[in-house]
Design an enzyme around this catalytic site. Structure first.
Site, PDB file in Angstrom:
ATOM      1  N   ILE A  93      -5.539  -6.552   2.698  1.00  0.00           N
ATOM      2  CA  ILE A  93      -4.984  -5.268   2.640  1.00  0.00           C
ATOM      3  C   ILE A  93      -4.679  -5.441   0.923  1.00  0.00           C
ATOM      4  O   ILE A  93      -4.349  -6.714   0.440  1.00  0.00           O
ATOM      5  CB  ILE A  93      -3.533  -5.349   3.354  1.00  0.00           C
ATOM      6  CG1 ILE A  93      -3.600  -5.890   4.021  1.00  0.00           C
ATOM      7  CG2 ILE A  93      -2.306  -5.014   2.616  1.00  0.00           C
ATOM      8  CD1 ILE A  93      -3.368  -6.339   5.531  1.00  0.00           C
ATOM      9  N   CYS A  94      -4.725  -4.356   0.260  1.00  0.00           N
ATOM     10  CA  CYS A  94      -4.275  -4.424  -1.350  1.00  0.00           C
ATOM     11  C   CYS A  94      -2.522  -3.815  -1.427  1.00  0.00           C
ATOM     12  O   CYS A  94      -2.650  -2.977  -0.753  1.00  0.00           O
ATOM     13  CB  CYS A  94      -4.862  -3.349  -2.122  1.00  0.00           C
ATOM     14  SG  CYS A  94      -4.269  -3.503  -3.337  1.00  0.00           S
ATOM     15  N   LEU A  95      -2.069  -5.003  -0.920  1.00  0.00           N
ATOM     16  CA  LEU A  95      -0.400  -4.421  -1.242  1.00  0.00           C
ATOM     17  C   LEU A  95       0.292  -5.571  -2.297  1.00  0.00           C
ATOM     18  O   LEU A  95       0.037  -6.983  -1.821  1.00  0.00           O
ATOM     19  CB  LEU A  95       0.134  -4.903   0.052  1.00  0.00           C
ATOM     20  CG  LEU A  95       1.951  -4.351   0.460  1.00  0.00           C
ATOM     21  CD1 LEU A  95       2.063  -3.044  -0.147  1.00  0.00           C
ATOM     22  CD2 LEU A  95       2.177  -4.753   1.956  1.00  0.00           C
TER      23      LEU A  95
END
Length: 155
Positions: A93-95
């Site tokens: 996840i790119c967060l």
């Protein structure tokens, strides 16, 4: 920071989430203070994620909550990895919340799950991040060690 501090914090979090979690979030397993599994559902009407449940794996280090946990979606026969512009097909996840820059020790497992529910709810694009195939094939780093570039880094 000792591993004891992380265990104490996780013990308090586990006690709280064992008795009450927001709608659409369910604790699956938390047999130790190293790895937990939770399921999340998107409650608001978003046709991209309707009737789907997603499995999250949390891995905690000895420096939690000073450093973020490692959080990824995992695929099971009845739990797909959501298709989203910030979720790679391998579940990473790119967060910014999950990275060193965006993390704050006031965050916890519950707030991370709620943030991911919100991220999915607000999505209208049925697509993976740009370069998904190359990233998944070439990446050898653990999710928490990846330095993602966020569009607001320029500001």
């Amino acid at each position: 920071m000792s591993a004891g501090f992380a265990a104490k914090r996780l013990g308090k979090e586990l006690q709280k989430i064992s008795t009450s979690l927001p709608p659409g979030i369910e604790l699956v397993t938390a047999e130790n203070f190293e790895e937990w599994l939770l399921d999340i559902k998107v409650l608001d009407s978003n046709p991209l994620y309707e009737n789907e449940t997603y499995r999250l794996k949390f891995r905690f280090g000895s420096t939690y909550p000073i450093e973020p946990p490692e959080v990824v979606f995992i695929q099971l026969p009845d739990r797909p990895i959501p298709i989203h512009p910030h979720v790679y097909s391998n579940g990473i996840i790119c967060l910014d919340l999950l990275g060193q820059q965006g993390w704050s020790p006031v965050q916890n497992v519950e707030s991370i799950c709620m943030s991911l529910q919100s991220m999915l709810t607000g999505n209208s694009k049925n697509e993976r991040p740009p370069g998904d195939e190359d990233f998944v094939r070439a990446n050898r780093q653990r999710p928490k060690d990846i330095q993602f570039y966020y569009h607001d880094n320029d500001v």
